[in-house]
Design a protein around this motif. Structure first.
Motif, PDB file in Angstrom:
ATOM      1  N   GLY A   1     -11.350  13.306   7.153  1.00 31.12           N
ATOM      2  CA  GLY A   1     -10.573  13.722   7.896  1.00 31.12           C
ATOM      3  C   GLY A   1      -9.216  13.459   7.632  1.00 31.12           C
ATOM      4  O   GLY A   1      -8.982  12.816   6.490  1.00 31.12           O
ATOM      5  N   PRO A   2      -8.020  14.182   8.112  1.00 36.78           N
ATOM      6  CA  PRO A   2      -6.773  13.829   7.557  1.00 36.78           C
ATOM      7  C   PRO A   2      -6.463  12.146   7.901  1.00 36.78           C
ATOM      8  O   PRO A   2      -6.832  11.588   8.805  1.00 36.78           O
ATOM      9  N   ARG A   3      -5.612  11.812   7.054  1.00 36.45           N
ATOM     10  CA  ARG A   3      -5.453  10.248   6.952  1.00 36.45           C
ATOM     11  C   ARG A   3      -4.487  10.239   8.133  1.00 36.45           C
ATOM     12  O   ARG A   3      -3.596  10.754   8.424  1.00 36.45           O
ATOM     13  N   PRO A   4      -4.442   8.975   8.818  1.00 36.81           N
ATOM     14  CA  PRO A   4      -3.884   8.754  10.020  1.00 36.81           C
ATOM     15  C   PRO A   4      -2.461   8.105   9.707  1.00 36.81           C
ATOM     16  O   PRO A   4      -2.364   7.102   9.041  1.00 36.81           O
TER      17      PRO A   4
ATOM     18  N   GLY B   1     -10.158  12.254   2.911  1.00 34.31           N
ATOM     19  CA  GLY B   1      -9.792  13.501   3.369  1.00 34.31           C
ATOM     20  C   GLY B   1      -9.496  14.429   2.067  1.00 34.31           C
ATOM     21  O   GLY B   1      -9.475  14.041   1.216  1.00 34.31           O
ATOM     22  N   LEU B   2      -9.369  15.643   2.362  1.00 33.20           N
ATOM     23  CA  LEU B   2      -9.074  16.530   1.422  1.00 33.20           C
ATOM     24  C   LEU B   2      -7.838  16.525   0.616  1.00 33.20           C
ATOM     25  O   LEU B   2      -7.935  16.469  -0.548  1.00 33.20           O
ATOM     26  N   ALA B   3      -6.803  15.784   1.381  1.00 39.52           N
ATOM     27  CA  ALA B   3      -5.547  15.539   0.702  1.00 39.52           C
ATOM     28  C   ALA B   3      -5.628  14.363  -0.156  1.00 39.52           C
ATOM     29  O   ALA B   3      -4.902  14.369  -1.056  1.00 39.52           O
ATOM     30  N   GLN B   4      -6.734  13.603   0.133  1.00 37.99           N
ATOM     31  CA  GLN B   4      -6.696  12.171  -0.425  1.00 37.99           C
ATOM     32  C   GLN B   4      -7.454  12.682  -1.901  1.00 37.99           C
ATOM     33  O   GLN B   4      -7.253  11.969  -3.022  1.00 37.99           O
ATOM     34  N   VAL B   5      -8.502  13.387  -1.939  1.00 37.34           N
ATOM     35  CA  VAL B   5      -9.083  13.674  -3.040  1.00 37.34           C
ATOM     36  C   VAL B   5      -8.344  14.646  -3.905  1.00 37.34           C
ATOM     37  O   VAL B   5      -8.753  14.734  -5.178  1.00 37.34           O
ATOM     38  N   LYS B   6      -7.544  15.502  -3.634  1.00 37.03           N
ATOM     39  CA  LYS B   6      -6.684  16.656  -4.202  1.00 37.03           C
ATOM     40  C   LYS B   6      -5.456  15.979  -4.781  1.00 37.03           C
ATOM     41  O   LYS B   6      -5.043  16.365  -5.846  1.00 37.03           O
TER      42      LYS B   6
ATOM     43  N   SER C   1     -16.226  21.890   7.709  1.00 36.87           N
ATOM     44  CA  SER C   1     -17.861  22.073   7.662  1.00 36.87           C
ATOM     45  C   SER C   1     -18.380  20.859   7.284  1.00 36.87           C
ATOM     46  O   SER C   1     -17.988  19.948   6.532  1.00 36.87           O
ATOM     47  N   ILE C   2     -19.776  20.642   7.445  1.00 32.95           N
ATOM     48  CA  ILE C   2     -20.332  19.375   7.054  1.00 32.95           C
ATOM     49  C   ILE C   2     -20.577  19.550   5.460  1.00 32.95           C
ATOM     50  O   ILE C   2     -20.562  18.508   4.857  1.00 32.95           O
ATOM     51  N   CYS C   3     -20.557  20.634   4.996  1.00 34.84           N
ATOM     52  CA  CYS C   3     -20.778  20.979   3.666  1.00 34.84           C
ATOM     53  C   CYS C   3     -19.566  20.455   3.122  1.00 34.84           C
ATOM     54  O   CYS C   3     -19.516  19.889   2.020  1.00 34.84           O
ATOM     55  N   LEU C   4     -18.402  20.681   3.523  1.00 36.08           N
ATOM     56  CA  LEU C   4     -17.083  20.282   2.867  1.00 36.08           C
ATOM     57  C   LEU C   4     -16.895  19.035   3.015  1.00 36.08           C
ATOM     58  O   LEU C   4     -16.397  18.176   1.982  1.00 36.08           O
ATOM     59  N   ASP C   5     -17.344  18.412   4.191  1.00 36.29           N
ATOM     60  CA  ASP C   5     -17.381  16.690   4.122  1.00 36.29           C
ATOM     61  C   ASP C   5     -18.024  16.006   3.238  1.00 36.29           C
ATOM     62  O   ASP C   5     -17.539  15.166   2.511  1.00 36.29           O
ATOM     63  N   PHE C   6     -19.241  16.577   2.872  1.00 41.39           N
ATOM     64  CA  PHE C   6     -19.944  15.912   1.769  1.00 41.39           C
ATOM     65  C   PHE C   6     -19.502  16.208   0.247  1.00 41.39           C
ATOM     66  O   PHE C   6     -19.328  15.152  -0.402  1.00 41.39           O
ATOM     67  N   LYS C   7     -18.652  17.290   0.316  1.00 40.02           N
ATOM     68  CA  LYS C   7     -17.990  17.588  -1.142  1.00 40.02           C
ATOM     69  C   LYS C   7     -16.967  16.716  -1.204  1.00 40.02           C
ATOM     70  O   LYS C   7     -16.582  15.708  -2.317  1.00 40.02           O
ATOM     71  N   ILE C   8     -16.176  16.217  -0.210  1.00 44.47           N
ATOM     72  CA  ILE C   8     -14.910  15.470  -0.167  1.00 44.47           C
ATOM     73  C   ILE C   8     -15.555  14.005  -0.290  1.00 44.47           C
ATOM     74  O   ILE C   8     -14.823  13.004  -1.157  1.00 44.47           O
ATOM     75  N   ILE C   9     -16.487  13.571   0.336  1.00 45.11           N
ATOM     76  CA  ILE C   9     -17.277  12.270   0.087  1.00 45.11           C
ATOM     77  C   ILE C   9     -17.473  12.000  -1.437  1.00 45.11           C
ATOM     78  O   ILE C   9     -17.291  10.880  -2.097  1.00 45.11           O
ATOM     79  N   LEU C  10     -18.213  12.767  -2.087  1.00 49.25           N
ATOM     80  CA  LEU C  10     -18.495  12.829  -3.476  1.00 49.25           C
ATOM     81  C   LEU C  10     -17.108  12.742  -4.608  1.00 49.25           C
ATOM     82  O   LEU C  10     -17.271  12.076  -5.275  1.00 49.25           O
ATOM     83  N   SER C  11     -16.144  13.668  -3.927  1.00 51.89           N
ATOM     84  CA  SER C  11     -15.030  13.428  -4.842  1.00 51.89           C
ATOM     85  C   SER C  11     -14.298  12.261  -4.683  1.00 51.89           C
ATOM     86  O   SER C  11     -13.783  11.640  -5.559  1.00 51.89           O
ATOM     87  N   THR C  12     -14.349  11.739  -3.530  1.00 46.36           N
ATOM     88  CA  THR C  12     -13.849  10.412  -3.366  1.00 46.36           C
ATOM     89  C   THR C  12     -14.256   9.476  -4.127  1.00 46.36           C
ATOM     90  O   THR C  12     -13.857   8.415  -4.686  1.00 46.36           O
ATOM     91  N   ILE C  13     -15.826   9.226  -4.262  1.00 41.67           N
ATOM     92  CA  ILE C  13     -16.383   8.333  -4.897  1.00 41.67           C
ATOM     93  C   ILE C  13     -15.999   8.420  -6.252  1.00 41.67           C
ATOM     94  O   ILE C  13     -15.917   7.567  -7.224  1.00 41.67           O
ATOM     95  N   LYS C  14     -15.837   9.534  -6.942  1.00 42.23           N
ATOM     96  CA  LYS C  14     -15.484   9.860  -8.274  1.00 42.23           C
ATOM     97  C   LYS C  14     -14.147   9.588  -8.522  1.00 42.23           C
ATOM     98  O   LYS C  14     -13.755   8.875  -9.618  1.00 42.23           O
TER      99      LYS C  14
END
Length: 198
Positions: free
Chosen positions: A116-119, A147-152, A174-187
């Motif tokens: 989610g968006p960083r607080p 979140g999206l901003a964190q990985v981009k 979407s749940i799919c977007l969440d999983f993509k962000i989690i994978l990008s975060t790990i990377k």
């Protein structure tokens, strides 16, 4: 459909965080002991942040800086890993993003989500009432550990540009977007992308 996705998201958040805390408990204990014996102060850093719909909550992190760091040097800003307010163990925790692990407790409590968006702080970049109506869209979902901003862009651009990505995430959740962000975060953690502002 969105309500179903939100239900699945909360279920995944709770179970994933609970399992994470259990599996990581030995590492969490080692980090806690290391922080305690290496510098004066508490193990955890607690700070008030803005959550969903502007609700204020306490975010938890492992303490990586000296006591009273916000009143020294650049205040709330940490621009380089050479900031002398960062403790020796703190540099390692920040580089590996391990300082964020206690936020799993925030997720279990329901204050945060895994994604989610960083607080933001209560007063930076704006007080809640000073966000524009479009910017306030970012507060329609719980804040995330990542979140999206964190990985981009992470901290490489000003808050206003990060907020645009936060709103994009909320609009396209979407749940799919969440999983993509989690994978990008790990990377990004594995390749140690910059966590500091320019």
């Amino acid at each position: 459909m969105k309500q179903i996705n939100l239900f699945i998201k909360r279920l995944f958040d709770f179970l994933g965080s609970l399992i994470g805390v259990i599996i990581l408990s030995p590492i969490l204990l080692i980090i806690s002991i290391t922080i305690k014996i290496s510098s004066k102060g508490p193990v955890f850093f607690k700070q008030k942040r803005l959550g969903k719909n502007g609700k204020v909550f306490n975010i938890f992190k492992f303490r990586t800086m000296v006591i009273g760091a916000e009143k020294k040097g650049n205040g709330i800003f940490v621009k380089t890993e050479d900031d002398n307010r960062i403790t020796t163990i703190g540099k390692f925790l920040r580089a590996a993003s391990l300082d964020e692990l206690p936020q799993l407790l925030n997720v279990i409590k329901g204050d945060m989500s895994l994604v989610g968006p960083r607080p933001p702080l209560l007063y930076h970049p704006y007080e809640y009432g000073n966000y524009s109506s479009v910017q306030k869209e970012r507060f329609k979902m719980k804040p995330g550990i990542t979140g999206l901003a964190q990985v981009k862009v992470r901290n490489s651009v000003p808050w206003d540009k990060r907020i645009i990505l936060d709103v994009e995430y909320v609009d396209n959740f979407s749940i799919c977007l969440d999983f993509k962000i989690i994978l990008s975060t790990i990377k990004s953690i594995l390749f140690k992308e910059s966590i500091y502002t320019n």
